[in-house]
Design a protein around this motif. Sequence first.
Motif, PDB file in Angstrom:
ATOM      1  N   GLN A  51      -5.362  12.751  -2.949  1.00 34.85           N
ATOM      2  CA  GLN A  51      -6.406  12.160  -2.384  1.00 34.85           C
ATOM      3  C   GLN A  51      -6.109  10.680  -2.308  1.00 34.85           C
ATOM      4  O   GLN A  51      -6.132   9.839  -1.041  1.00 34.85           O
ATOM      5  CB  GLN A  51      -7.817  12.563  -2.679  1.00 34.85           C
ATOM      6  N   ASP A  52      -5.776   9.946  -3.274  1.00 35.65           N
ATOM      7  CA  ASP A  52      -5.697   8.499  -3.498  1.00 35.65           C
ATOM      8  C   ASP A  52      -4.223   8.321  -2.512  1.00 35.65           C
ATOM      9  O   ASP A  52      -4.212   7.491  -1.718  1.00 35.65           O
ATOM     10  CB  ASP A  52      -5.403   8.176  -4.842  1.00 35.65           C
ATOM     11  N   ARG A  53      -3.287   9.115  -2.831  1.00 37.89           N
ATOM     12  CA  ARG A  53      -2.035   8.851  -2.058  1.00 37.89           C
ATOM     13  C   ARG A  53      -2.236   9.083  -0.619  1.00 37.89           C
ATOM     14  O   ARG A  53      -1.706   8.180  -0.145  1.00 37.89           O
ATOM     15  CB  ARG A  53      -1.212  10.066  -2.493  1.00 37.89           C
TER      16      ARG A  53
ATOM     17  N   ARG B 284      -5.166   8.482   1.127  1.00 37.42           N
ATOM     18  CA  ARG B 284      -5.733   7.327   1.466  1.00 37.42           C
ATOM     19  C   ARG B 284      -4.929   6.338   1.923  1.00 37.42           C
ATOM     20  O   ARG B 284      -5.114   5.252   2.803  1.00 37.42           O
ATOM     21  CB  ARG B 284      -7.171   7.208   0.653  1.00 37.42           C
ATOM     22  N   LEU B 285      -3.952   5.978   0.750  1.00 39.72           N
ATOM     23  CA  LEU B 285      -3.340   4.802   0.654  1.00 39.72           C
ATOM     24  C   LEU B 285      -2.301   4.759   1.857  1.00 39.72           C
ATOM     25  O   LEU B 285      -2.000   3.735   2.427  1.00 39.72           O
ATOM     26  CB  LEU B 285      -2.700   4.595  -0.548  1.00 39.72           C
ATOM     27  N   GLN B 286      -1.796   6.174   2.079  1.00 37.54           N
ATOM     28  CA  GLN B 286      -0.727   6.004   3.130  1.00 37.54           C
ATOM     29  C   GLN B 286      -1.366   5.918   4.638  1.00 37.54           C
ATOM     30  O   GLN B 286      -0.760   5.253   5.507  1.00 37.54           O
ATOM     31  CB  GLN B 286      -0.087   7.524   3.171  1.00 37.54           C
ATOM     32  N   GLU B 287      -2.408   6.345   4.770  1.00 34.33           N
ATOM     33  CA  GLU B 287      -3.239   6.324   5.897  1.00 34.33           C
ATOM     34  C   GLU B 287      -3.537   4.738   6.005  1.00 34.33           C
ATOM     35  O   GLU B 287      -3.639   4.096   7.142  1.00 34.33           O
ATOM     36  CB  GLU B 287      -4.596   7.135   6.134  1.00 34.33           C
ATOM     37  N   LYS B 288      -4.033   4.201   5.122  1.00 36.74           N
ATOM     38  CA  LYS B 288      -4.595   2.577   5.396  1.00 36.74           C
ATOM     39  C   LYS B 288      -3.049   1.714   5.566  1.00 36.74           C
ATOM     40  O   LYS B 288      -3.098   0.904   6.403  1.00 36.74           O
ATOM     41  CB  LYS B 288      -5.184   2.400   3.982  1.00 36.74           C
TER      42      LYS B 288
ATOM     43  N   LEU C 180       0.796  -1.096  -0.027  1.00 35.74           N
ATOM     44  CA  LEU C 180      -0.028   0.167   0.057  1.00 35.74           C
ATOM     45  C   LEU C 180       0.962   1.094   0.196  1.00 35.74           C
ATOM     46  O   LEU C 180       0.645   2.230  -0.527  1.00 35.74           O
ATOM     47  CB  LEU C 180      -1.006  -0.031   1.391  1.00 35.74           C
ATOM     48  N   SER C 181       2.000   1.105   0.780  1.00 35.81           N
ATOM     49  CA  SER C 181       2.803   2.374   0.826  1.00 35.81           C
ATOM     50  C   SER C 181       3.432   2.590  -0.574  1.00 35.81           C
ATOM     51  O   SER C 181       3.890   3.606  -1.100  1.00 35.81           O
ATOM     52  CB  SER C 181       3.757   2.146   1.879  1.00 35.81           C
ATOM     53  N   ASP C 182       3.812   1.453  -1.157  1.00 35.08           N
ATOM     54  CA  ASP C 182       4.426   1.630  -2.440  1.00 35.08           C
ATOM     55  C   ASP C 182       3.437   2.039  -3.501  1.00 35.08           C
ATOM     56  O   ASP C 182       3.821   2.953  -4.458  1.00 35.08           O
ATOM     57  CB  ASP C 182       4.903   0.319  -3.169  1.00 35.08           C
ATOM     58  N   ALA C 183       2.193   1.693  -3.253  1.00 38.38           N
ATOM     59  CA  ALA C 183       1.101   2.019  -4.161  1.00 38.38           C
ATOM     60  C   ALA C 183       0.901   3.488  -4.023  1.00 38.38           C
ATOM     61  O   ALA C 183       0.474   4.480  -4.929  1.00 38.38           O
ATOM     62  CB  ALA C 183      -0.006   1.486  -4.011  1.00 38.38           C
ATOM     63  N   ALA C 184       1.013   3.991  -2.887  1.00 34.25           N
ATOM     64  CA  ALA C 184       0.847   5.435  -2.377  1.00 34.25           C
ATOM     65  C   ALA C 184       1.709   6.291  -3.138  1.00 34.25           C
ATOM     66  O   ALA C 184       1.752   7.380  -3.612  1.00 34.25           O
ATOM     67  CB  ALA C 184       0.690   5.754  -0.811  1.00 34.25           C
TER      68      ALA C 184
END
Length: 63
Positions: free
Chosen positions: A32-34, A36-40, A21-25
């Motif tokens: 906003q996506d970044r 959301r992914l970082q928080e998750k 998820l961090s890599d995807a962020a």
Amino acid sequence: MSVADEPRGRAQQMREKAKQLSDAAERASDPQDRQRLQEKARRLQDQSMQEGSAGGQDQYFPE
């Protein structure tokens, strides 16, 4: 996998997912996506640390 190893294995899987998820962020172009992914990823990492700690406590035997 023994019952004692289950929390550790689960924690490892959670850490791996958090890394994905961090890599995807990092690759996300939408702010906003970044976020959301970082928080998750952060929540999952925190949860994996708690899971790992719980598993480690089961195996610790003080003298």
